[in-house]
Motif scaffolding. Structure first.
Motif, PDB file in Angstrom:
ATOM      1  N   TRP A 352       0.823  -1.207   0.000  1.00 27.91           N
ATOM      2  CA  TRP A 352       0.000   0.000   0.000  1.00 27.91           C
ATOM      3  C   TRP A 352       0.859   1.260   0.000  1.00 27.91           C
ATOM      4  CZ3 TRP A 352      -4.894   0.691  -1.174  1.00 27.91           C
ATOM      5  CH2 TRP A 352      -5.748  -0.406  -1.143  1.00 27.91           C
ATOM      6  N   ALA A 353       2.012   1.217   0.668  1.00 30.10           N
ATOM      7  CA  ALA A 353       2.908   2.378   0.651  1.00 30.10           C
ATOM      8  C   ALA A 353       3.439   2.628  -0.758  1.00 30.10           C
ATOM      9  CB  ALA A 353       4.069   2.158   1.628  1.00 30.10           C
ATOM     10  N   VAL A 354       3.811   1.547  -1.461  1.00 32.39           N
ATOM     11  CA  VAL A 354       4.290   1.690  -2.844  1.00 32.39           C
ATOM     12  C   VAL A 354       3.175   2.218  -3.742  1.00 32.39           C
ATOM     13  CG1 VAL A 354       5.157   0.428  -4.859  1.00 32.39           C
ATOM     14  CG2 VAL A 354       6.050  -0.080  -2.570  1.00 32.39           C
ATOM     15  N   LEU A 355       1.956   1.678  -3.568  1.00 34.86           N
ATOM     16  CA  LEU A 355       0.827   2.140  -4.384  1.00 34.86           C
ATOM     17  C   LEU A 355       0.546   3.619  -4.148  1.00 34.86           C
ATOM     18  CD1 LEU A 355      -1.502   1.500  -6.318  1.00 34.86           C
ATOM     19  CD2 LEU A 355      -2.891   0.952  -4.308  1.00 34.86           C
ATOM     20  N   LEU A 356       0.598   4.061  -2.898  1.00 36.72           N
ATOM     21  CA  LEU A 356       0.364   5.471  -2.593  1.00 36.72           C
ATOM     22  C   LEU A 356       1.400   6.348  -3.289  1.00 36.72           C
ATOM     23  CD1 LEU A 356      -1.015   7.753  -1.035  1.00 36.72           C
ATOM     24  CD2 LEU A 356       0.467   7.216   0.911  1.00 36.72           C
ATOM     25  N   PHE A 357       2.662   5.950  -3.209  1.00 32.65           N
ATOM     26  CA  PHE A 357       3.717   6.732  -3.872  1.00 32.65           C
ATOM     27  C   PHE A 357       3.493   6.789  -5.377  1.00 32.65           C
ATOM     28  CE2 PHE A 357       7.734   6.600  -6.230  1.00 32.65           C
ATOM     29  CZ  PHE A 357       8.277   7.824  -5.860  1.00 32.65           C
ATOM     30  N   CYS A 358       3.192   5.647  -5.992  1.00 25.16           N
ATOM     31  CA  CYS A 358       3.001   5.597  -7.446  1.00 25.16           C
ATOM     32  C   CYS A 358       1.777   6.406  -7.870  1.00 25.16           C
ATOM     33  CB  CYS A 358       2.860   4.144  -7.899  1.00 25.16           C
ATOM     34  SG  CYS A 358       4.358   3.155  -7.683  1.00 25.16           S
ATOM     35  N   ALA A 359       0.706   6.337  -7.080  1.00 27.02           N
ATOM     36  CA  ALA A 359      -0.497   7.097  -7.418  1.00 27.02           C
ATOM     37  C   ALA A 359      -0.227   8.596  -7.355  1.00 27.02           C
ATOM     38  CB  ALA A 359      -1.636   6.710  -6.479  1.00 27.02           C
ATOM     39  N   LEU A 360       0.440   9.049  -6.304  1.00 27.49           N
ATOM     40  CA  LEU A 360       0.761  10.477  -6.196  1.00 27.49           C
ATOM     41  C   LEU A 360       1.679  10.911  -7.326  1.00 27.49           C
ATOM     42  CD1 LEU A 360       1.305  10.786  -2.329  1.00 27.49           C
ATOM     43  CD2 LEU A 360      -0.674  11.522  -3.667  1.00 27.49           C
ATOM     44  N   ASN A 361       2.645  10.034  -7.685  1.00 23.66           N
ATOM     45  CA  ASN A 361       3.540  10.345  -8.803  1.00 23.66           C
ATOM     46  C   ASN A 361       2.748  10.558 -10.089  1.00 23.66           C
ATOM     47  OD1 ASN A 361       6.362  10.048 -10.306  1.00 23.66           O
ATOM     48  ND2 ASN A 361       4.942   8.651 -11.314  1.00 23.66           N
ATOM     49  N   ASP A 362       1.805   9.654 -10.378  1.00 25.58           N
ATOM     50  CA  ASP A 362       1.057   9.764 -11.634  1.00 25.58           C
ATOM     51  C   ASP A 362       0.115  10.954 -11.636  1.00 25.58           C
ATOM     52  OD1 ASP A 362       2.374   7.414 -12.204  1.00 25.58           O
ATOM     53  OD2 ASP A 362       0.618   6.453 -13.081  1.00 25.58           O
ATOM     54  N   GLN A 371       8.335  15.948 -14.888  1.00 29.05           N
ATOM     55  CA  GLN A 371       8.591  14.996 -15.964  1.00 29.05           C
ATOM     56  C   GLN A 371       9.165  13.731 -15.336  1.00 29.05           C
ATOM     57  OE1 GLN A 371       7.900  15.398 -19.271  1.00 29.05           O
ATOM     58  NE2 GLN A 371       6.881  17.281 -18.632  1.00 29.05           N
ATOM     59  N   HIS A 372       8.351  12.694 -15.323  1.00 28.77           N
ATOM     60  CA  HIS A 372       8.766  11.451 -14.673  1.00 28.77           C
ATOM     61  C   HIS A 372       7.927  10.309 -15.244  1.00 28.77           C
ATOM     62  CE1 HIS A 372       9.573   8.548 -11.397  1.00 28.77           C
ATOM     63  NE2 HIS A 372      10.674   9.235 -11.254  1.00 28.77           N
ATOM     64  N   PRO A 373       8.481   9.094 -15.341  1.00 31.58           N
ATOM     65  CA  PRO A 373       7.680   7.970 -15.851  1.00 31.58           C
ATOM     66  C   PRO A 373       6.449   7.718 -14.977  1.00 31.58           C
ATOM     67  CG  PRO A 373      10.013   7.392 -15.798  1.00 31.58           C
ATOM     68  CD  PRO A 373       9.882   8.710 -15.088  1.00 31.58           C
ATOM     69  N   ARG A 374       5.393   7.246 -15.597  1.00 36.60           N
ATOM     70  CA  ARG A 374       4.194   6.872 -14.845  1.00 36.60           C
ATOM     71  C   ARG A 374       4.423   5.515 -14.184  1.00 36.60           C
ATOM     72  NH1 ARG A 374      -0.659   9.940 -16.545  1.00 36.60           N
ATOM     73  NH2 ARG A 374       0.042  11.472 -18.084  1.00 36.60           N
ATOM     74  N   LEU A 375       4.057   5.416 -12.926  1.00 35.18           N
ATOM     75  CA  LEU A 375       4.401   4.237 -12.126  1.00 35.18           C
ATOM     76  C   LEU A 375       3.205   3.467 -11.598  1.00 35.18           C
ATOM     77  CD1 LEU A 375       7.233   5.878  -9.967  1.00 35.18           C
ATOM     78  CD2 LEU A 375       7.506   4.576 -12.086  1.00 35.18           C
ATOM     79  N   LEU A 376       1.986   3.889 -11.940  1.00 35.30           N
ATOM     80  CA  LEU A 376       0.820   3.295 -11.293  1.00 35.30           C
ATOM     81  C   LEU A 376       0.717   1.791 -11.554  1.00 35.30           C
ATOM     82  CD1 LEU A 376      -1.547   3.936  -9.506  1.00 35.30           C
ATOM     83  CD2 LEU A 376      -2.925   4.399 -11.541  1.00 35.30           C
ATOM     84  N   SER A 377       1.088   1.349 -12.761  1.00 35.43           N
ATOM     85  CA  SER A 377       1.031  -0.092 -13.040  1.00 35.43           C
ATOM     86  C   SER A 377       1.947  -0.874 -12.113  1.00 35.43           C
ATOM     87  CB  SER A 377       1.401  -0.365 -14.499  1.00 35.43           C
ATOM     88  OG  SER A 377       0.381   0.094 -15.359  1.00 35.43           O
ATOM     89  N   PHE A 378       3.100  -0.286 -11.787  1.00 33.95           N
ATOM     90  CA  PHE A 378       4.013  -0.959 -10.871  1.00 33.95           C
ATOM     91  C   PHE A 378       3.480  -0.898  -9.437  1.00 33.95           C
ATOM     92  CE2 PHE A 378       6.445   0.644 -14.480  1.00 33.95           C
ATOM     93  CZ  PHE A 378       7.019  -0.527 -14.933  1.00 33.95           C
ATOM     94  N   GLY A 379       2.765   0.180  -9.117  1.00 35.05           N
ATOM     95  CA  GLY A 379       2.106   0.228  -7.813  1.00 35.05           C
ATOM     96  C   GLY A 379       1.051  -0.853  -7.686  1.00 35.05           C
ATOM     97  N   PHE A 380       0.301  -1.059  -8.780  1.00 36.78           N
ATOM     98  CA  PHE A 380      -0.668  -2.166  -8.778  1.00 36.78           C
ATOM     99  C   PHE A 380       0.038  -3.500  -8.607  1.00 36.78           C
ATOM    100  CE2 PHE A 380      -3.669   0.649 -11.389  1.00 36.78           C
ATOM    101  CZ  PHE A 380      -4.409   0.968 -10.256  1.00 36.78           C
ATOM    102  N   ALA A 381       1.196  -3.644  -9.255  1.00 32.30           N
ATOM    103  CA  ALA A 381       1.950  -4.901  -9.119  1.00 32.30           C
ATOM    104  C   ALA A 381       2.318  -5.145  -7.661  1.00 32.30           C
ATOM    105  CB  ALA A 381       3.205  -4.858  -9.987  1.00 32.30           C
ATOM    106  N   ALA A 382       2.783  -4.094  -6.976  1.00 33.66           N
ATOM    107  CA  ALA A 382       3.174  -4.235  -5.570  1.00 33.66           C
ATOM    108  C   ALA A 382       1.985  -4.630  -4.704  1.00 33.66           C
ATOM    109  CB  ALA A 382       3.798  -2.935  -5.068  1.00 33.66           C
TER     110      ALA A 382
END
Length: 599
Positions: A352-362, A371-382
């Protein structure tokens, strides 16, 4: 070049920059087109002409949202221009794989002009407009768009949908923009996209498997919610990748339908995630939490059912604001449950911590702030991995609980039976196994020997003149001495060896995976060590000797025959003077003086 471009992206709002002129030192080189381009709002087809002077135009950084570079209110048309010099042009024109240019994400539609020639585009301009914001295209560079000096002018005619306002990105806002050999560009682009495909397949496999588990046991609702969530994430991962533009039936669907699917899934996913979390943690949410959860379903229905693209634009930013407090609250609940000892929560905390970070990033990336890669798919993976582990742990505990009572009672019965068998197979005086216990152990060794093809050694030993000890010192002394002798002999053996009291002062030994020579050596060791050992009984020192008969068991032999041969060898030693080791067989001999064969 890429590092410099990233540095310029960080400083672009503060420092003035000069328009970049990109150079390919060779036709095999890949060059990133990141940095300063020329930019002008408006629309004039003369700006596609390579001879047009764009010197007075503004400088703008690519890739970056033009709203972050002084054009906050700009919608409609705008143009980008840059110059490229290509060395080795003649060689390049003879290559099997021509040069190409790859463009990242551009909002909302564009046309690409190279050397004044239209080579392609994405989306459609008004009046029949079709916004397409996430199609990463690669275009081949026709040789005739490059002049004799190897120069080429890139002109991009970009249109931004007026409905977007300040709630979405604009222009050349994200991704990699580069030029080089077409074949190498294709490999580079689709290598990254293959990762999304692998993730989508993995998510789909997760989902179908857990839905199957739920179908087998309807009392496990957490498997239902996990399966649905994983399947939705699989579809979402494909929708945000480039595969939807190239794979079979998916590429034939209207772009608006793809965006409806993408937004509908991402809007409703938190509702399924919260329901799964409730099942895993075993908590009953209050009514306001249920209402908050229902809000995500409402967002999804509104985005999917209301026609047109505008509704997606208007709801995205509102949904992003709506989901942020839920993400933080969920993480707090998970951490709080983990601190209270909930095993599932402990497993899910990292996810959940990884997902929160990835969601805020996206969310920040979607607003063009960074300018940064979108990470939400990797947050879902975690989160899916940690939830899968939690579900596996839950399933294991449920299975253990259902089987627990039967298992405990079975174990109690087995322990009772073992105690009875053990009591029946032990010699009460010495604590060694008796004939019954020895027979049980020998049966197992015979079975193992049959599988491995390796035999074992049986030895029969008898304490010499032990009857004299009983007559001279009494049976109490004899019993004590027999206990001490049995204990001493046991200490001389390996852990795998077996010693049993055969009767009176006789002992029988079984030596697994031992040759006749090895058994004879051990027998002599026992005889010699016992002869040197003194035993104390109430101040009286006693010493004993032992005669041992040794016989080898081979596969196919009857155990009774092997024991009889060892017994025969034992009594041959008794007749020959005692205190010696006798080997059964045609070549038998006492290790202290030769004896005739006992066989």
């Amino acid at each position: 070049m890429r590092f410099v471009a990233l540095l310029l992206l960080c400083l672009g709002t503060v420092l003035p920059v000069r328009a970049a002129e990109f150079t390919l030192e060779s036709v095999d080189q890949i060059v990133y087109l990141h940095g300063a381009w020329r930019f002008r709002a408006g629309d004039d087809m003369r700006w596609a002409d390579p001879s047009y002077n764009h010197g007075p135009w503004d400088n703008i950084l690519v890739p970056r949202d033009w709203r972050r570079q002084g054009h906050e209110d700009l919608t409609g048309f705008a143009w980008y221009r840059a110059e490229v010099h290509i060395n080795g042009l003649e060689q390049g024109r003879s290559l099997v794989h021509p040069l190409g240019i790859s463009l990242g994400r551009v909002h909302s539609a564009y046309e690409l002009y190279l050397g004044g020639k239209l080579v392609g585009g994405v989306g459609r301009f008004p009046p029949d407009s079709l916004p397409v914001s996430d199609y990463k295209r690669m275009f081949s560079i026709p040789p005739d768009v490059i002049d004799d000096d190897g120069n080429m002018v890139i002109a991009l005619r970009v249109w931004r949908h007026p409905t977007l306002g300040n709630s979405s990105t604009s222009g050349l806002y994200e991704g990699d923009f580069f030029i080089g050999p077409s074949f190498e560009l294709t490999k580079r682009v689709w290598f990254k996209e293959s990762l999304y495909l692998m993730l989508a397949v993995s998510y789909l496999g997760f989902g179908i498997y857990h839905l199957y588990l739920y179908a087998r046991n309807r009392k496990l609702p957490e498997f239902l919610w996990f399966g649905i969530s994983a399947c939705l994430v699989a579809i979402y991962t494909l929708e945000i990748s480039q595969w939807k533009h190239v794979v079979g039936w998916s590429s034939e669907l209207p772009y608006l339908l793809h965006k409806k699917i993408e937004h509908g899934i991402i809007y409703v996913l938190p509702a399924f995630g919260l329901e799964l979390l409730r099942c895993l943690l075993g908590v009953q949410p209050p009514n306001w939490a249920r209402a908050y959860q229902a809000g995500f379903v409402l967002f999804s229905l509104v985005a999917v059912l209301i026609p047109g693209y505008d509704i997606l634009v208007h709801t995205l930013f509102v949904w992003q604001i709506y989901v942020i407090p839920g993400l933080f609250a969920t993480l707090v609940v998970v951490v709080w449950s983990a601190a209270r000892g909930n095993q599932e929560a402990r497993t899910m905390t990292v996810g959940w911590a990884v997902l929160l970070f990835c969601a805020l990033n996206d969310i920040v990336v979607a607003q063009g702030a960074v300018q940064h890669p979108r990470l939400l798919s990797f947050g879902f993976a975690a989160i899916l991995i940690t939830m899968a582990v939690s579900l596996a742990n839950r399933f294991t505990r449920i299975y253990t609980h259902l089987d627990g009572e039967v298992q405990r009672r079975t174990e109690e019965l087995e322990r009772s039976n073992e105690r009875l068998v053990e009591a029946a197979s032990l010699d009460k005086l010495t604590g060694l196994v008796n004939r019954v216990g020895f027979a049980d152990r020998v049966e197992k060794e015979i079975a193992r020997s049959g599988r491995s093809g390796r035999g074992f050694v049986v030895m029969m030993g008898d304490i010499d003149s032990f009857k004299t000890c009983n007559e001279r010192y009494g049976e109490a002394c004899g019993d004590h001495a027999l206990q001490q002798v049995a204990e001493f002999l046991s200490t001389q053996l390996r852990e795998v060896d077996i010693i049993a009291r055969w009767g009176g002062a006789e002992f029988i030994f079984l030596l697994p995976e031992t040759t006749l020579e090895g058994g004879t050596t051990l027998a002599e060791k026992l005889r010699s060590n016992l002869e040197c050992k003194l035993f104390n009984h109430q101040g009286t020192l006693l010493s004993f000797t032992i005669t041992i008969g040794v016989a080898a068991y081979s596969v196919g032999m009857r155990l009774e025959d092997c024991v009889a041969r060892a017994d025969t060898a034992l009594y041959a030693g008794k007749r020959s003077g005692r205190n010696q080791v006798v080997v059964s067989g045609d070549d038998s001999m006492a290790l202290e003086g030769e004896l005739p064969s006992s066989a």
